[in-house]
Design a protein around this motif. Structure first.
Motif, PDB file in Angstrom:
ATOM      1  N   MET A 175      38.822  35.395  43.247  1.00 10.06           N
ATOM      2  CA  MET A 175      38.230  34.059  43.295  1.00 10.06           C
ATOM      3  C   MET A 175      37.724  33.715  44.684  1.00 10.06           C
ATOM      4  O   MET A 175      38.287  34.155  45.684  1.00 10.06           O
ATOM      5  CB  MET A 175      39.263  33.001  42.871  1.00 10.06           C
ATOM      6  CG  MET A 175      39.762  33.147  41.456  1.00 10.06           C
ATOM      7  SD  MET A 175      41.066  31.935  41.078  1.00 10.06           S
ATOM      8  CE  MET A 175      40.129  30.397  41.172  1.00 10.06           C
ATOM      9  N   LEU A 177      37.881  31.049  47.037  1.00  5.79           N
ATOM     10  CA  LEU A 177      38.632  29.826  47.278  1.00  5.79           C
ATOM     11  C   LEU A 177      38.019  29.046  48.437  1.00  5.79           C
ATOM     12  O   LEU A 177      37.487  29.637  49.377  1.00  5.79           O
ATOM     13  CB  LEU A 177      40.090  30.156  47.596  1.00  5.79           C
ATOM     14  CG  LEU A 177      40.880  30.851  46.483  1.00  5.79           C
ATOM     15  CD1 LEU A 177      42.288  31.159  46.957  1.00  5.79           C
ATOM     16  CD2 LEU A 177      40.922  29.987  45.223  1.00  5.79           C
ATOM     17  N   ALA A 239      45.027  27.115  43.101  1.00  2.00           N
ATOM     18  CA  ALA A 239      43.979  28.125  42.919  1.00  2.00           C
ATOM     19  C   ALA A 239      43.757  28.437  41.443  1.00  2.00           C
ATOM     20  O   ALA A 239      42.612  28.468  40.962  1.00  2.00           O
ATOM     21  CB  ALA A 239      44.341  29.390  43.683  1.00  2.00           C
ATOM     22  N   SER A 241      44.296  26.614  38.932  1.00  2.00           N
ATOM     23  CA  SER A 241      43.739  25.478  38.193  1.00  2.00           C
ATOM     24  C   SER A 241      42.216  25.494  38.192  1.00  2.00           C
ATOM     25  O   SER A 241      41.579  24.844  37.363  1.00  2.00           O
ATOM     26  CB  SER A 241      44.235  24.159  38.797  1.00  2.00           C
ATOM     27  OG  SER A 241      43.648  23.938  40.076  1.00  2.00           O
ATOM     28  N   LYS A 242      41.640  26.245  39.122  1.00  2.00           N
ATOM     29  CA  LYS A 242      40.172  26.346  39.214  1.00  2.00           C
ATOM     30  C   LYS A 242      39.622  27.537  38.430  1.00  2.00           C
ATOM     31  O   LYS A 242      38.410  27.760  38.404  1.00  2.00           O
ATOM     32  CB  LYS A 242      39.743  26.445  40.682  1.00  2.00           C
ATOM     33  CG  LYS A 242      40.105  25.215  41.514  1.00  2.00           C
ATOM     34  CD  LYS A 242      39.725  25.416  42.972  1.00  2.00           C
ATOM     35  CE  LYS A 242      39.952  24.145  43.791  1.00  2.00           C
ATOM     36  NZ  LYS A 242      41.354  23.734  43.845  1.00  2.00           N
ATOM     37  N   ASP A 244      39.123  29.802  34.850  1.00  2.00           N
ATOM     38  CA  ASP A 244      39.131  29.657  33.390  1.00  2.00           C
ATOM     39  C   ASP A 244      40.219  30.567  32.813  1.00  2.00           C
ATOM     40  O   ASP A 244      40.845  31.354  33.527  1.00  2.00           O
ATOM     41  CB  ASP A 244      37.752  29.954  32.796  1.00  2.00           C
ATOM     42  CG  ASP A 244      37.243  31.362  33.091  1.00  2.00           C
ATOM     43  OD1 ASP A 244      38.083  32.271  33.298  1.00  2.00           O
ATOM     44  OD2 ASP A 244      36.017  31.562  33.125  1.00  2.00           O
TER      45      ASP A 244
END
Length: 281
Positions: A175, A177, A239, A241-242, A244
């Motif tokens: 990800m 971030l 992290a 929570s962002k 899918d």
């Protein structure tokens, strides 16, 4: 306190209050994990029977509760920014029959105590979360009596703390971030060799020492490791929570693979390393 630091403080307060339920659920494992660092802090402070001792950023109560249990006529004041964490500390004290403690919800950068109040101060894994570490250290020194002792623990470098990097490294690999605010709290913010010692020197402490203390996170299973880390680790939850659902499952699968490769026998006992720093006023 300047606006940016105020913002960081409020984020910290909200985060620790939010995750207090997870810390209560996993209290036995986490306290067992952190006990060696607490024991070293206690060894260095060497509490005397009638002393008044401050435990800063104590969360669910340690090492303050253990210190209080060692004092016959003394007392420990346990502080934290998050009152929901201190509620657990009060429950833990009641369960253990420890009466000589008091809890205060307060900011370490604005300690509500007079100068020269405490004989000793403990602070286990607090410094890396303080918005202004220098101001925090100055406040601790202010409320410490002349000749008083202070001991703190901070995490050592990432490569010695697989229990964090196994999951955060996987998240960072998968990800993009957001870059944290400059000076924002972080697990390894104080990991540089001599960092806290230099801070202690800057605020006038003497007889400063630093020692590496190792521990083990005894999760036993990869499931327990994943569940615990995603219920007590604020940066991890933030992290994830962002992400899918597909990304969450990908990250979870890679974390399981990483941990199981390191511990092929299925017994998940992950080594950790911390630095315990001591000084005197």
């Amino acid at each position: 306190m300047e606006q940016q630091l105020e913002q960081i403080r409020e984020q910290q307060k909200a985060s620790w209050n939010k995750f207090s339920a997870g810390w209560k659920k996993w209290d036995t494992i986490t306290m067992d994990f952190l006990r060696p660092m607490g024991h070293e802090i206690i060894r260095l402070l060497n509490p005397k029977n009638d002393e008044l001792i401050l435990d800063v950023a104590a969360g669910t109560g340690e090492p303050g509760l253990t210190i209080a249990s060692m004092l016959t006529n003394g007392k420990v004041i346990i502080t934290d920014l998050a009152d929901d964490m201190l509620a657990i500390a009060r429950e833990n004290a009641a369960k253990r029959g420890i009466m000589n403690i008091e809890t205060r919800t307060c900011d370490v950068c604005e300690l509500p105590f007079p100068d020269n109040t405490f004989d000793a101060i403990s602070c286990r894994f607090g410094f890396m979360f303080f918005p202004d570490m220098l101001l925090a250290a100055k406040e601790m020194v202010r409320v410490l009596k002349p000749g008083g002792r202070i001991a703190t623990a901070v995490w050592n470098v990432p490569k010695k703390n697989f229990w964090v990097t196994a999951i955060m490294g996987t998240i960072n690999k998968n990800m993009e971030l957001p870059v944290p605010l400059q000076g924002a709290p972080g697990m390894f913010r104080c990991a540089e060799d001599g960092f806290i010692s230099a801070l202690f020197m800057q605020v006038g402490l003497k007889n400063i020492s630093q020692k590496e203390i190792t521990g083990q996170l005894n999760c036993q299973t990869t499931d327990a490791y994943w569940n615990m880390m995603t219920e007590v680790g604020a940066p991890i939850v933030a992290a994830l929570s962002k992400a899918d659902e597909a990304m969450k499952e990908k990250i979870k699968g890679e974390v399981y693979l990483t941990v199981n490769e390191r511990y092929p026998d299925g017994n998940i006992m992950i080594d950790s390393s911390a630095l315990v720093i001591y000084g005197e006023k």
